[in-house]
Design a protein around this motif. Structure first.
Motif, PDB file in Angstrom:
ATOM      1  N   GLU A 277     -19.972  20.046  10.476  1.00 56.13           N
ATOM      2  CA  GLU A 277     -20.366  21.457  10.412  1.00 56.13           C
ATOM      3  C   GLU A 277     -19.946  22.079   9.088  1.00 56.13           C
ATOM      4  O   GLU A 277     -19.347  23.151   9.017  1.00 56.13           O
ATOM      5  N   LYS A 278     -20.319  21.395   8.015  1.00 56.18           N
ATOM      6  CA  LYS A 278     -20.056  21.876   6.662  1.00 56.18           C
ATOM      7  C   LYS A 278     -21.360  21.835   5.859  1.00 56.18           C
ATOM      8  O   LYS A 278     -22.342  21.243   6.287  1.00 56.18           O
ATOM      9  N   ILE A 279     -21.333  22.486   4.722  1.00 53.55           N
ATOM     10  CA  ILE A 279     -22.508  22.545   3.852  1.00 53.55           C
ATOM     11  C   ILE A 279     -22.203  21.773   2.578  1.00 53.55           C
ATOM     12  O   ILE A 279     -21.284  22.143   1.837  1.00 53.55           O
ATOM     13  N   PRO A 280     -22.949  20.724   2.280  1.00 58.53           N
ATOM     14  CA  PRO A 280     -22.689  19.926   1.079  1.00 58.53           C
ATOM     15  C   PRO A 280     -23.262  20.575  -0.171  1.00 58.53           C
ATOM     16  O   PRO A 280     -24.113  21.471  -0.103  1.00 58.53           O
ATOM     17  N   LEU A 281     -22.817  20.073  -1.331  1.00 61.45           N
ATOM     18  CA  LEU A 281     -23.279  20.579  -2.618  1.00 61.45           C
ATOM     19  C   LEU A 281     -23.771  19.407  -3.462  1.00 61.45           C
ATOM     20  O   LEU A 281     -23.079  18.384  -3.583  1.00 61.45           O
ATOM     21  N   PHE A 282     -24.965  19.589  -4.059  1.00 58.53           N
ATOM     22  CA  PHE A 282     -25.554  18.589  -4.950  1.00 58.53           C
ATOM     23  C   PHE A 282     -25.804  19.255  -6.299  1.00 58.53           C
ATOM     24  O   PHE A 282     -26.535  20.259  -6.378  1.00 58.53           O
ATOM     25  N   VAL A 283     -25.185  18.723  -7.341  1.00 60.04           N
ATOM     26  CA  VAL A 283     -25.311  19.257  -8.693  1.00 60.04           C
ATOM     27  C   VAL A 283     -26.076  18.233  -9.532  1.00 60.04           C
ATOM     28  O   VAL A 283     -25.631  17.081  -9.686  1.00 60.04           O
ATOM     29  N   PHE A 284     -27.220  18.660 -10.073  1.00 58.10           N
ATOM     30  CA  PHE A 284     -28.061  17.807 -10.910  1.00 58.10           C
ATOM     31  C   PHE A 284     -28.067  18.384 -12.326  1.00 58.10           C
ATOM     32  O   PHE A 284     -28.614  19.470 -12.559  1.00 58.10           O
ATOM     33  N   ASP A 285     -27.434  17.647 -13.242  1.00 57.44           N
ATOM     34  CA  ASP A 285     -27.357  18.077 -14.641  1.00 57.44           C
ATOM     35  C   ASP A 285     -28.402  17.335 -15.466  1.00 57.44           C
ATOM     36  O   ASP A 285     -28.811  16.223 -15.118  1.00 57.44           O
ATOM     37  N   PRO A 308     -35.762  20.686  13.343  1.00 49.12           N
ATOM     38  CA  PRO A 308     -35.337  22.074  13.157  1.00 49.12           C
ATOM     39  C   PRO A 308     -34.164  22.239  12.199  1.00 49.12           C
ATOM     40  O   PRO A 308     -34.069  23.271  11.553  1.00 49.12           O
ATOM     41  N   ASN A 309     -33.270  21.290  12.096  1.00 50.43           N
ATOM     42  CA  ASN A 309     -32.071  21.495  11.287  1.00 50.43           C
ATOM     43  C   ASN A 309     -31.776  20.288  10.391  1.00 50.43           C
ATOM     44  O   ASN A 309     -30.628  20.005  10.076  1.00 50.43           O
ATOM     45  N   GLU A 310     -32.810  19.574   9.971  1.00 52.51           N
ATOM     46  CA  GLU A 310     -32.605  18.393   9.137  1.00 52.51           C
ATOM     47  C   GLU A 310     -32.798  18.751   7.676  1.00 52.51           C
ATOM     48  O   GLU A 310     -33.821  19.314   7.289  1.00 52.51           O
ATOM     49  N   TYR A 311     -31.808  18.453   6.854  1.00 55.17           N
ATOM     50  CA  TYR A 311     -31.816  18.712   5.414  1.00 55.17           C
ATOM     51  C   TYR A 311     -31.942  20.208   5.092  1.00 55.17           C
ATOM     52  O   TYR A 311     -32.385  20.572   4.007  1.00 55.17           O
ATOM     53  N   LEU A 312     -31.570  21.062   6.012  1.00 60.74           N
ATOM     54  CA  LEU A 312     -31.678  22.500   5.778  1.00 60.74           C
ATOM     55  C   LEU A 312     -30.356  23.127   5.375  1.00 60.74           C
ATOM     56  O   LEU A 312     -30.359  24.160   4.719  1.00 60.74           O
ATOM     57  N   ASN A 313     -29.242  22.539   5.748  1.00 56.66           N
ATOM     58  CA  ASN A 313     -27.919  23.078   5.418  1.00 56.66           C
ATOM     59  C   ASN A 313     -27.374  22.326   4.214  1.00 56.66           C
ATOM     60  O   ASN A 313     -26.604  21.367   4.347  1.00 56.66           O
ATOM     61  N   ALA A 314     -27.780  22.742   3.042  1.00 55.03           N
ATOM     62  CA  ALA A 314     -27.340  22.100   1.807  1.00 55.03           C
ATOM     63  C   ALA A 314     -27.589  23.049   0.647  1.00 55.03           C
ATOM     64  O   ALA A 314     -28.449  23.930   0.707  1.00 55.03           O
ATOM     65  N   VAL A 315     -26.805  22.874  -0.428  1.00 51.54           N
ATOM     66  CA  VAL A 315     -26.947  23.664  -1.644  1.00 51.54           C
ATOM     67  C   VAL A 315     -27.288  22.705  -2.779  1.00 51.54           C
ATOM     68  O   VAL A 315     -26.546  21.748  -3.045  1.00 51.54           O
ATOM     69  N   TYR A 316     -28.424  22.967  -3.437  1.00 58.64           N
ATOM     70  CA  TYR A 316     -28.880  22.164  -4.580  1.00 58.64           C
ATOM     71  C   TYR A 316     -28.772  23.028  -5.828  1.00 58.64           C
ATOM     72  O   TYR A 316     -29.296  24.153  -5.867  1.00 58.64           O
ATOM     73  N   LEU A 317     -28.128  22.488  -6.864  1.00 52.88           N
ATOM     74  CA  LEU A 317     -27.946  23.201  -8.124  1.00 52.88           C
ATOM     75  C   LEU A 317     -28.559  22.373  -9.249  1.00 52.88           C
ATOM     76  O   LEU A 317     -28.110  21.251  -9.515  1.00 52.88           O
ATOM     77  N   PHE A 318     -29.595  22.923  -9.894  1.00 54.54           N
ATOM     78  CA  PHE A 318     -30.269  22.255 -11.004  1.00 54.54           C
ATOM     79  C   PHE A 318     -29.874  22.948 -12.309  1.00 54.54           C
ATOM     80  O   PHE A 318     -29.995  24.172 -12.431  1.00 54.54           O
ATOM     81  N   LEU A 319     -29.436  22.143 -13.279  1.00 55.68           N
ATOM     82  CA  LEU A 319     -29.020  22.639 -14.588  1.00 55.68           C
ATOM     83  C   LEU A 319     -29.921  22.034 -15.649  1.00 55.68           C
ATOM     84  O   LEU A 319     -30.027  20.796 -15.752  1.00 55.68           O
ATOM     85  N   SER A 320     -30.561  22.884 -16.433  1.00 51.34           N
ATOM     86  CA  SER A 320     -31.477  22.377 -17.461  1.00 51.34           C
ATOM     87  C   SER A 320     -31.669  23.436 -18.528  1.00 51.34           C
ATOM     88  O   SER A 320     -31.293  24.600 -18.345  1.00 51.34           O
ATOM     89  N   ASN A 321     -32.242  22.994 -19.675  1.00 48.85           N
ATOM     90  CA  ASN A 321     -32.584  23.923 -20.747  1.00 48.85           C
ATOM     91  C   ASN A 321     -34.084  24.193 -20.790  1.00 48.85           C
ATOM     92  O   ASN A 321     -34.608  24.639 -21.818  1.00 48.85           O
TER      93      ASN A 321
END
Length: 436
Positions: A277-285, A308-321
């Protein structure tokens, strides 16, 4: 002779006196008689009126009886010729007729007597009158109970939201970003606002996708490292993934294998996060170097609706120029129009977001699902802060004259008003400090 005259005179005087007294007595008798006669006359008049009234009532009773006889003998044809006909109203009376029978009245419909409602009775003994107490409605009590339950549920939900936000310590993250990231106050407020809104609850209908764009050296990679370190301290190292494209998948030939491996990693991490019951973080540089196969795999995960709840509880961070030329051009043209940094960032977001979204949608439809956060150029004062922070980390004495000399060796765009924007931001800061 004189004596005889005087005696005659005295006798005559006495006679007159007696005659006067007799006359007065007669007058008094006449007055008393007149008073008695007036009363008697009044009594006689009253008696005469009573006799006339009684006679009239007897006549009315005889007329009523005659009309009754005429009505009853309609079949036989009998009619009394001597019966008086009267048009006066028929009056009921209890007086007896000459035959001793009571006078009759025509049959009239009897009105139903209405029962008088008793008024509100107050106690007469006390001085204070108490109004009657109305009976309490059970439905009203049930309504009050329902309102109390709803209020408790709402309060409990708010408390749970606060607990969930406190779990990720966003206040500590804000202090860290203010201390470590220079010149990006407006962008950091937007980033923290998105995180606070998403992390306030655990159930979501889509994942949070944040895309940070900016020129070289404005602190994108540094910001990604700070976010990854903060989330590792909260949810654990197993639920945080930093993905550097040029390091993990530099070759185009390996793009398909990299996409499959990335999908497997994300699926495993999301499944584990669901169990905890946690929310993961994915950082893509360095997303500008990501291959199309990998972007397709990420978009499939981001917009997935398989359950209903598959791959919905997550944080995606995209870093680009990507789109950095639009940001640079906008800042150089409008640098002198807005005085404060927050105002400049607000104008930057409002005017550049549609342009950036259109440009990025041509590259890949993944950015249609993302929240865009542009990062601005760094001024000379921000570059000096970068030198001060790096020199402090390396153990050098923070000499202001030396910091200003090192900052002057950095390349800048032509001055716009009173502002000087660095072309490469703080990219060369670490190399110049290492030469000391």
């Amino acid at each position: 002779m004189s004596d005889q005259y005087s005696s005659d005179r005295l006798s005559h005087t006495d006679g007159e006196m007696e005659e006067g007294e007799q006359q007065n007595h007669d007058n008094n008798n006449l007055q008393s008689l007149s008073a008695v006669s007036a009363s008697l006359r009044a009594v006689i008049r009253i008696r005469q009126k009573y006799q006339a009234l009684k006679k009239r009532r007897l006549e009315l009773a005889g007329a009523v009886l005659g009309s009754a006889v005429v009505g009853g003998g309609a079949g036989g044809g009998g009619f009394q010729t001597g019966a008086p006909t009267r048009t006066s109203p028929k009056i009921f009376t209890f007086d007896l007729t000459s035959t001793g029978a009571p006078s009759a009245s025509p049959a009239m419909p009897q009105r139903r007597k209405r029962k008088k409602r008793r008024g509100v009775m107050y106690p007469t003994g006390g001085s204070r009158r108490t109004p009657p107490v109305q009976a309490r409605s059970r439905a009203k009590m049930c309504l009050y109970l329902l309102c109390a339950i709803v209020c408790l549920q709402v309060y409990n939900a708010i408390e749970n939201l606060d607990d969930h936000v406190l779990r990720y310590d966003l206040d500590g993250l804000e202090r860290t970003l203010r201390r470590e990231v220079f010149g990006q106050q407006g962008a950091m407020e937007d980033l923290l606002g998105h995180l606070k809104e998403y992390l306030s609850t655990y159930v979501h209908n889509k994942p949070l996708v944040l895309s940070l764009h900016g020129p070289t050296g404005v602190g994108k990679s540094h910001l990604g490292r700070l976010l990854a370190g903060h989330f590792r301290s909260i949810v654990g190292d197993a639920l945080v993934r930093q993905y550097y494209v040029l390091h993990h998948c530099p070759l185009q030939d390996d793009a398909w294998h990299c996409a499959r491996a990335l999908s497997t990693i994300i699926s495993e991490m999301v499944t584990r996060a669901e169990e905890e019951e946690k929310i993961p973080l994915f950082v893509f540089d360095e997303v500008e170097h990501m291959h199309g196969e990998m972007l397709d795999a990420l978009r499939e995960l981001v917009v997935s609706r398989r359950s209903p709840n598959e791959y919905l509880n997550a944080v995606y961070l995209f870093l680009s120029n990507l789109g950095h030329e639009h940001i640079t051009k906008h800042l150089l043209r409008n640098a002198s129009s807005v005085a404060t940094a927050a105002g400049r960032h607000g104008v930057l977001v409002r005017e550049l977001t549609p342009i950036l979204r259109e440009t990025l949608s041509k590259i890949h439809p993944l950015w249609a699902e993302a929240e865009l956060v542009p990062l601005s150029l760094l001024e000379k004062s921000h570059v000096m802060e970068c030198f001060l922070d790096e020199m402090t980390r390396e153990g050098f004495y923070p000499d202001h004259a030396k910091i200003e000399r090192l900052a002057g060796e950095i390349e800048y765009y032509p001055s716009v008003g009173s502002r000087q924007y660095a072309q490469r931001g703080c990219k060369a800061v670490v190399a110049k400090v290492n030469l000391l």
